[in-house]
Design a protein around this motif. Sequence first.
Motif, PDB file in Angstrom:
ATOM      1  N   GLY A 246       7.285  -4.822   4.772  1.00  0.00           N
ATOM      2  CA  GLY A 246       7.867  -4.522   3.475  1.00  0.00           C
ATOM      3  C   GLY A 246       6.944  -3.706   2.586  1.00  0.00           C
ATOM      4  O   GLY A 246       7.413  -2.990   1.691  1.00  0.00           O
ATOM      5  N   ARG A 247       5.631  -3.785   2.824  1.00  0.00           N
ATOM      6  CA  ARG A 247       4.676  -3.028   2.003  1.00  0.00           C
ATOM      7  C   ARG A 247       4.527  -1.576   2.446  1.00  0.00           C
ATOM      8  O   ARG A 247       3.948  -0.768   1.727  1.00  0.00           O
ATOM      9  N   LEU A 248       4.970  -1.242   3.650  1.00  0.00           N
ATOM     10  CA  LEU A 248       4.676   0.077   4.230  1.00  0.00           C
ATOM     11  C   LEU A 248       5.020   1.215   3.292  1.00  0.00           C
ATOM     12  O   LEU A 248       4.226   2.143   3.096  1.00  0.00           O
ATOM     13  N   THR A 249       6.229   1.172   2.728  1.00  0.00           N
ATOM     14  CA  THR A 249       6.672   2.310   1.913  1.00  0.00           C
ATOM     15  C   THR A 249       5.869   2.441   0.625  1.00  0.00           C
ATOM     16  O   THR A 249       5.858   3.510   0.008  1.00  0.00           O
ATOM     17  N   GLY A 250       5.177   1.363   0.231  1.00  0.00           N
ATOM     18  CA  GLY A 250       4.401   1.425  -0.990  1.00  0.00           C
ATOM     19  C   GLY A 250       2.946   1.768  -0.794  1.00  0.00           C
ATOM     20  O   GLY A 250       2.188   1.855  -1.768  1.00  0.00           O
ATOM     21  N   VAL A 284      -1.978   3.552   7.740  1.00  0.00           N
ATOM     22  CA  VAL A 284      -1.049   3.004   6.746  1.00  0.00           C
ATOM     23  C   VAL A 284      -0.692   1.559   7.115  1.00  0.00           C
ATOM     24  O   VAL A 284      -0.654   0.666   6.253  1.00  0.00           O
ATOM     25  N   ALA A 285      -0.404   1.335   8.404  1.00  0.00           N
ATOM     26  CA  ALA A 285      -0.066  -0.018   8.842  1.00  0.00           C
ATOM     27  C   ALA A 285      -1.230  -0.984   8.619  1.00  0.00           C
ATOM     28  O   ALA A 285      -1.034  -2.139   8.215  1.00  0.00           O
ATOM     29  N   THR A 293      -2.781  -1.284  -1.042  1.00  0.00           N
ATOM     30  CA  THR A 293      -1.739  -0.336  -1.467  1.00  0.00           C
ATOM     31  C   THR A 293      -2.176   1.111  -1.279  1.00  0.00           C
ATOM     32  O   THR A 293      -1.426   2.025  -1.625  1.00  0.00           O
ATOM     33  N   ARG A 294      -3.369   1.306  -0.731  1.00  0.00           N
ATOM     34  CA  ARG A 294      -3.901   2.661  -0.576  1.00  0.00           C
ATOM     35  C   ARG A 294      -4.768   2.704   0.682  1.00  0.00           C
ATOM     36  O   ARG A 294      -5.567   1.805   0.931  1.00  0.00           O
ATOM     37  N   VAL A 295      -4.588   3.742   1.499  1.00  0.00           N
ATOM     38  CA  VAL A 295      -5.390   3.905   2.710  1.00  0.00           C
ATOM     39  C   VAL A 295      -6.815   4.271   2.324  1.00  0.00           C
ATOM     40  O   VAL A 295      -7.047   5.160   1.494  1.00  0.00           O
TER      41      VAL A 295
END
Length: 662
Positions: A246-250, A284-285, A293-295
Amino acid sequence: MSSEVPVPAAPPRGPVEIAADAAGPDATYPFSAVVGQDRLRLALILCAVHPGIGGVLVRGEKGTAKSTVVRALTTLLPPVVTEGRERPARLVELPVGATEDRVVGSIDLERVLRDGEKAFAPGLLAGAHDGVLYVDEVNLLHDHLVDVLLDAAAMGRVHVERDGISLSYPARFVLVGTMNPEEGELRPQLLDRFGLTVDVAASRDVDERVEVVRRRMAYERDPAAFAARYAPEDAALAAEIATARGRLTGVDLPDTELRRIAALCAAFDVDGMRADLVIARTAVAHAAWRGGTRVEADDVRVAAELALPHRRRRDPFDEPGLDPRQLDDALDRADDAAREEEPPRSDPDPDTDPDAAPRPPEADGADDSPSPEGEPDPDPDGPDGGGAPEPGERPAAPPGSEFRTRLLEVPGVGDGAPGRRSRSRSNRGRAVHAIESPSGGIHLVGTVLAAVPHQGERGRASGRLRLEARDLRGAQREGREGNLVIFVVDASGSMAARERISAVTGAVVSLLRDAYQRRDKVAVIVVRGSAADVVLPPTSSVDIAVRRLRSMRTGGKSPLAQGFLRAREVVARERLRDPARRALVVTLTDGRATGARDAVEKARAAARLLGESGAASVTVDCETGMVRLGLAVDLARAQRGGYVRLTEMSAQQVAGVVRAAA
């Protein structure tokens, strides 16, 4: 024109089916109960968080829990919603020996003959949609199934064009494969389709090994109680995976990290752009998995460690893996590139530009074979299998230039494993005639001809042809098989001239490359000194053969008779293990047998015995100079096999096919 054929969806599994699946010895072993293998578990979790990564290839020796961990992953995957209904994610196993019909699906013959309507029976890939497709021993998968997997993995759909039907269905899945590298390598095309790769090995820590045995025995005593003990941990892990999805898109992937990824892939000189995409998705994963929330740079490093090792192999004989020091150096330079506002200069010269990205060793033509120091040798007698060196022996010269070799082919038609060398009866290839069994696909003309004589008794006056099940005829197809190629290499004193042995070893490496491409098993016998040594027993791992040749010693006598007798023993032994795989013995020698007064006659007698064993053979004459004794020709005749000069082995120089005489 495409035919409209109904494709029934694979039915959801009910409680009975799930319980039946769990009855296997490894299927319900909890993921959380696995001891160690942290990198493998992380790679599988990241693919569960972001299926677009492309799956995991697990390489390692037998007995390292590869299959156990993969099967346990399924219980952690979020459920799949299909047509408004929720079902568990599936793990579908693709057997190495599966037929293409079983994998992609085929026409439903029972409904066609019973109801007179076209219907399609979906295959394993349909069942793996939105789940995990698991291939154990993926390196042993037949080439025609590899082609199917490549198409499905590239397009996310399976297209079926066969038996008068034309359709497609979705097949998006996480591809997980396990393999033992000693049994052979993967085709480069399939290797690149795996997003991540992990090398696993058994722990050498005593406490960890004790805990592995303790948990496994507890599981075997009472699987249900053992699974219940770890159920809360597995449930928590599944919830974390769902949350990370669920966090991926953010998760933000800033340009700084994108430039770091691009610079890193350029530094390792990987082909194409797939590595960049896989590292970006994995980073990202990983950021989502750790709750970020940030790579960040650490996410990129983890992703690179998992995504680059198998992509930097430019050749099947290159050593896999990633040197941590080289990765650190590349990351340091990638930091500089990531901070620049403008792209770094193209094609920097590392000899004059101190800021140039490092190149892999192979880019500079360096030998990337493993260093003898700290490298365990699988042969207890030494790297060349011949024990201590004998007087007058010395290391062989480096292999000469490689080339594309002529095709050496076993005569006749065999029944061996699918490959690309000799003719064979196969489920794929061109149809040669009709047979009663339809296992190789329907032979339309044969089926019609079988039905025609019975039309009167079936009451047909006009109109459509009346078919019955007994009319079905299959297609006997002719394809290609892989063989057992045994190399007998004369490394004696008469062959030890630097230029000659360099040319010979270069030819053998070229032949080994050819064997890799044609999916053969190979064995290498070195003749020198006082014996003929099997330096490499039959295997599909040709890169091991190359390493042995590079460490081969030359000099001493030439007991060719022992070499032929040893090859005869290898052929006989392998026939018991794999009766369908035909053997081809390739001897590289100048024919000058030495070591005894009657050495030449003994060599001819042994060559005759080898020929009488039924093995096909080709003798490569390595004799050079103005005066030629022609001894290699006599040995070829004694074996009743083919003959070719070393200078004629190149496919570019001489056209045609060399077939070993029966």
